[in-house]
Design a protein around this motif. Structure first.
Motif, PDB file in Angstrom:
ATOM      1  N   LEU A 169     -25.549 -18.360  -1.368  1.00 32.28           N
ATOM      2  CA  LEU A 169     -26.665 -19.485  -0.750  1.00 32.28           C
ATOM      3  C   LEU A 169     -27.641 -19.412  -1.214  1.00 32.28           C
ATOM      4  CD1 LEU A 169     -25.437 -16.816   2.327  1.00 32.28           C
ATOM      5  CD2 LEU A 169     -24.890 -19.570   1.806  1.00 32.28           C
ATOM      6  N   THR A 170     -28.195 -19.257  -2.665  1.00 31.36           N
ATOM      7  CA  THR A 170     -29.844 -18.658  -2.769  1.00 31.36           C
ATOM      8  C   THR A 170     -28.889 -19.623  -4.069  1.00 31.36           C
ATOM      9  OG1 THR A 170     -28.738 -17.052  -3.762  1.00 31.36           O
ATOM     10  CG2 THR A 170     -30.130 -16.917  -1.990  1.00 31.36           C
ATOM     11  N   GLY A 171     -28.223 -20.513  -4.506  1.00 35.03           N
ATOM     12  CA  GLY A 171     -28.051 -21.219  -5.619  1.00 35.03           C
ATOM     13  C   GLY A 171     -28.077 -20.953  -7.259  1.00 35.03           C
ATOM     14  N   ARG A 172     -27.323 -19.950  -7.090  1.00 32.00           N
ATOM     15  CA  ARG A 172     -27.797 -18.799  -8.370  1.00 32.00           C
ATOM     16  C   ARG A 172     -26.181 -19.561  -8.601  1.00 32.00           C
ATOM     17  NH1 ARG A 172     -30.462 -15.754  -4.933  1.00 32.00           N
ATOM     18  NH2 ARG A 172     -32.784 -14.937  -6.091  1.00 32.00           N
ATOM     19  N   TRP A 173     -25.635 -20.533  -9.415  1.00 29.61           N
ATOM     20  CA  TRP A 173     -24.355 -20.544  -9.378  1.00 29.61           C
ATOM     21  C   TRP A 173     -23.915 -19.785 -10.570  1.00 29.61           C
ATOM     22  CZ3 TRP A 173     -22.429 -22.960  -5.856  1.00 29.61           C
ATOM     23  CH2 TRP A 173     -23.352 -23.931  -4.825  1.00 29.61           C
ATOM     24  N   LEU A 174     -24.499 -19.598 -11.337  1.00 25.48           N
ATOM     25  CA  LEU A 174     -23.542 -18.877 -12.720  1.00 25.48           C
ATOM     26  C   LEU A 174     -23.014 -16.902 -12.475  1.00 25.48           C
ATOM     27  CD1 LEU A 174     -26.038 -19.792 -16.064  1.00 25.48           C
ATOM     28  CD2 LEU A 174     -24.069 -20.890 -15.463  1.00 25.48           C
ATOM     29  N   THR A 175     -24.246 -17.226 -11.157  1.00 25.00           N
ATOM     30  CA  THR A 175     -23.825 -15.340 -11.060  1.00 25.00           C
ATOM     31  C   THR A 175     -22.972 -15.528 -10.180  1.00 25.00           C
ATOM     32  OG1 THR A 175     -26.470 -14.271 -10.919  1.00 25.00           O
ATOM     33  CG2 THR A 175     -25.411 -13.311  -9.558  1.00 25.00           C
ATOM     34  N   VAL A 225     -35.928 -39.162  -1.958  1.00 23.62           N
ATOM     35  CA  VAL A 225     -36.514 -38.238  -1.246  1.00 23.62           C
ATOM     36  C   VAL A 225     -36.114 -36.639  -1.796  1.00 23.62           C
ATOM     37  CG1 VAL A 225     -36.071 -38.631   0.887  1.00 23.62           C
ATOM     38  CG2 VAL A 225     -35.070 -36.896   0.798  1.00 23.62           C
ATOM     39  N   PRO A 226     -36.634 -35.463  -1.780  1.00 24.95           N
ATOM     40  CA  PRO A 226     -36.765 -34.520  -2.783  1.00 24.95           C
ATOM     41  C   PRO A 226     -34.964 -33.728  -2.632  1.00 24.95           C
ATOM     42  CG  PRO A 226     -38.685 -34.370  -2.109  1.00 24.95           C
ATOM     43  CD  PRO A 226     -38.194 -35.360  -0.941  1.00 24.95           C
ATOM     44  N   ALA A 227     -34.365 -33.724  -4.144  1.00 22.01           N
ATOM     45  CA  ALA A 227     -33.125 -32.391  -3.543  1.00 22.01           C
ATOM     46  C   ALA A 227     -33.082 -31.035  -3.013  1.00 22.01           C
ATOM     47  CB  ALA A 227     -32.199 -32.974  -4.872  1.00 22.01           C
ATOM     48  N   PRO A 245     -29.578 -28.349 -11.490  1.00 19.90           N
ATOM     49  CA  PRO A 245     -29.192 -28.344 -13.397  1.00 19.90           C
ATOM     50  C   PRO A 245     -27.723 -29.168 -13.016  1.00 19.90           C
ATOM     51  CG  PRO A 245     -30.803 -27.482 -14.126  1.00 19.90           C
ATOM     52  CD  PRO A 245     -30.917 -26.850 -12.345  1.00 19.90           C
ATOM     53  N   LEU A 246     -26.875 -30.250 -12.960  1.00 17.90           N
ATOM     54  CA  LEU A 246     -25.553 -30.115 -12.834  1.00 17.90           C
ATOM     55  C   LEU A 246     -25.101 -29.136 -13.692  1.00 17.90           C
ATOM     56  CD1 LEU A 246     -23.275 -31.404 -11.692  1.00 17.90           C
ATOM     57  CD2 LEU A 246     -23.360 -33.281 -13.322  1.00 17.90           C
ATOM     58  N   TRP A 247     -25.066 -29.055 -14.876  1.00 18.86           N
ATOM     59  CA  TRP A 247     -23.907 -27.716 -15.951  1.00 18.86           C
ATOM     60  C   TRP A 247     -23.945 -26.484 -14.896  1.00 18.86           C
ATOM     61  CZ3 TRP A 247     -26.298 -23.330 -18.055  1.00 18.86           C
ATOM     62  CH2 TRP A 247     -28.091 -23.381 -18.018  1.00 18.86           C
ATOM     63  N   ARG A 248     -25.152 -26.206 -14.664  1.00 16.66           N
ATOM     64  CA  ARG A 248     -24.936 -25.110 -13.820  1.00 16.66           C
ATOM     65  C   ARG A 248     -24.110 -24.868 -12.717  1.00 16.66           C
ATOM     66  NH1 ARG A 248     -29.860 -21.163 -14.503  1.00 16.66           N
ATOM     67  NH2 ARG A 248     -30.755 -21.589 -16.171  1.00 16.66           N
ATOM     68  N   ARG A 249     -24.000 -25.704 -11.666  1.00 16.21           N
ATOM     69  CA  ARG A 249     -22.753 -26.462 -10.817  1.00 16.21           C
ATOM     70  C   ARG A 249     -21.618 -26.019 -11.484  1.00 16.21           C
ATOM     71  NH1 ARG A 249     -26.447 -30.171  -8.665  1.00 16.21           N
ATOM     72  NH2 ARG A 249     -27.422 -29.452  -6.617  1.00 16.21           N
ATOM     73  N   VAL A 250     -21.168 -26.594 -13.030  1.00 13.32           N
ATOM     74  CA  VAL A 250     -20.501 -27.370 -13.418  1.00 13.32           C
ATOM     75  C   VAL A 250     -19.985 -25.464 -14.183  1.00 13.32           C
ATOM     76  CG1 VAL A 250     -19.085 -28.350 -15.136  1.00 13.32           C
ATOM     77  CG2 VAL A 250     -20.282 -29.036 -13.881  1.00 13.32           C
ATOM     78  N   LEU A 251     -20.839 -24.768 -14.893  1.00 16.05           N
ATOM     79  CA  LEU A 251     -20.262 -23.945 -15.319  1.00 16.05           C
ATOM     80  C   LEU A 251     -19.908 -22.380 -14.379  1.00 16.05           C
ATOM     81  CD1 LEU A 251     -20.219 -22.425 -18.279  1.00 16.05           C
ATOM     82  CD2 LEU A 251     -22.707 -21.302 -18.093  1.00 16.05           C
ATOM     83  N   GLY A 252     -20.872 -22.891 -13.204  1.00 17.16           N
ATOM     84  CA  GLY A 252     -20.469 -21.746 -12.594  1.00 17.16           C
ATOM     85  C   GLY A 252     -19.085 -22.032 -11.783  1.00 17.16           C
ATOM     86  N   MET A 253     -18.438 -22.735 -11.554  1.00 10.30           N
ATOM     87  CA  MET A 253     -16.820 -23.486 -11.237  1.00 10.30           C
ATOM     88  C   MET A 253     -15.795 -23.404 -12.146  1.00 10.30           C
ATOM     89  SD  MET A 253     -18.420 -27.212  -9.700  1.00 10.30           S
ATOM     90  CE  MET A 253     -16.081 -27.547  -8.444  1.00 10.30           C
TER      91      MET A 253
END
Length: 394
Positions: free
Chosen positions: A175-181, A222-224, A229-237
């Motif tokens: 929910l807070t965008g901390r994908w690695l965690t 518009v602001p995302a 960064p995409l790599w954080r999402r991918v690494l979290g996945m």
């Protein structure tokens, strides 16, 4: 945009310990009430509450894994094989580690871990509910989780509290965008219980949806909403499924039955996924006589309530990660051919289902909501004491 696509508002400000203190104090009070009720009920039946909490049913299997490792099994007269490979390793690993550095036995180490994990779970549930609906709803969500009829399991040397803590904080990280965690905690959740797959799915679906939102925002200049960064999402996945996949593959290699070997282990316990057919037959059999028909009606009402709560969650626009997680936990609990008496316990980690009633309680005056929760806590404490003093496992 739909509500499911809209990013959740930023977390509320304020010192965390002070903000969560009412929830944790209330949770501790409810659990203390449950333990007092258990002690009194057990004394009246000449049973040990300590043994009920640490050395029966699944808790005994976990301590055997901690003490003996994997490979222990029991062969039943009907040919079924109960293997300790069915139990995921994180809790017994922690029991062994705590016992190695303290005077505690494996069983008492499990009780300590469960106690601490239940507080971490309560804090995680508060964090999620506070983020979505505000502080009052967060406190009410924690107290509702505490007063569930099967809440006594949170105080047992079982893995539910540990799993719920990892799941709740993983979802908060999403929910807070901390994908690695989020991915790391999901991996640990996958080492705790088979239903860890629900946390993995929530991380994956939320990460993909977040990327799609960001891409759409960039196309419109518009602001995302997230901007991670995409790599954080991918690494979290990539991190998220490592725990569950690693253990399942190890079991397959250990048993010599390949990637599906863990399913054979579960089948030895009579567990499997049949879409709810066995559960439906179990409920139908209750209507063969009048006294048991009342239990059948109760089961139908209970299942209908769970489904209705999930529908309300959808209508209220809960974040997609919470809906995916709660939906999978609920489906696995209701549609598995496991021991039917354990189904309420298997639903214990599905805490997002409590957010609608928590929000409703938060809108009441504090004395009114406190009175309601207090009455339910007394009933829950009595039921938990009765339940654990029964013959069957929770």
């Amino acid at each position: 945009m739909t509500d499911l696509e809209t990013p959740v508002a930023p977390a509320r400000p304020g010192p965390w310990p002070r903000r969560v203190a009412p929830a944790l104090l209330g949770y501790a009070a409810v659990r203390a009430l449950g333990l007092v009720a258990l002690a009194l009920w057990s004394a009246a039946r000449d049973k040990s509450p300590h043994q009920l909490l640490t050395a029966r049913w699944d808790s005994l299997w976990y301590t055997r894994v901690a003490e003996l490792g994997y490979g222990y099994e029991v062969r039943l007269p009907n040919g079924d094989v109960h293997s300790n490979l069915a139990f995921f390793p994180l809790l017994p690993w922690l029991e062994r580690a705590v016992s190695a550095v303290t005077p505690l036995s494996y069983a008492d180490a499990g009780l300590l871990i469960s106690t601490l994990a239940s507080l971490a779970a309560a804090w995680g549930i508060f964090a999620v509910a506070d983020h979505v609906h505000g502080r009052r709803a967060g406190v009410c969500a924690v107290l509702l989780w505490a007063v569930l009829p099967v809440g006594i399991v949170q105080s047992m040397a079982y893995s539910e509290s540990l799993f719920t803590a990892l799941a709740a904080w993983s979802l908060y990280a999403v929910l807070t965008g901390r994908w690695l965690t989020a991915g790391l905690l999901a991996s640990f959740a996958g080492l705790t219980r088979p239903v860890g797959a629900a946390v993995v799915a929530a991380v994956w679906v939320a990460a993909i949806a977040s990327y799609v939102r960001d891409s759409s925002a960039r196309e419109r200049s518009v602001p995302a909403p997230d901007g991670t960064p995409l790599w954080r999402r991918v690494l979290g996945m990539l991190l998220a499924p490592l725990g569950a996949a690693g253990y399942v593959l190890w079991v397959g290699q250990h048993t010599g039955k390949g990637p599906l070997g863990y399913l054979d282990v579960q089948a030895g316990w009579g567990n499997g996924f049949d879409g709810g057919y066995a559960f439906a037959r179990f409920v139908a059999d209750k209507f063969t006589s009048f006294p048991s028909a009342l239990a059948g009606i109760g089961l139908i009402v209970g299942v209908a309530l769970v489904i209705w709560l999930y529908v309300v969650c959808v209508r209220q626009g809960q974040p997609l990660s919470l809906l995916v997680y709660a939906g999978i936990v609920t489906a696995l609990a209701l549609c598995a051919s496991s021991y039917f008496g354990s189904k309420p316990r298997l639903l214990l980690p599905a805490f997002p289902l409590l957010l609608p009633p928590a929000l409703a309680l938060a809108r009441l005056r504090t004395p009114t909501s406190a009175w309601v929760l207090g009455c339910v806590a007394v009933v829950s404490a009595a039921y938990g004491a009765f339940w654990l003093n029964g013959s069957g496992p929770p």
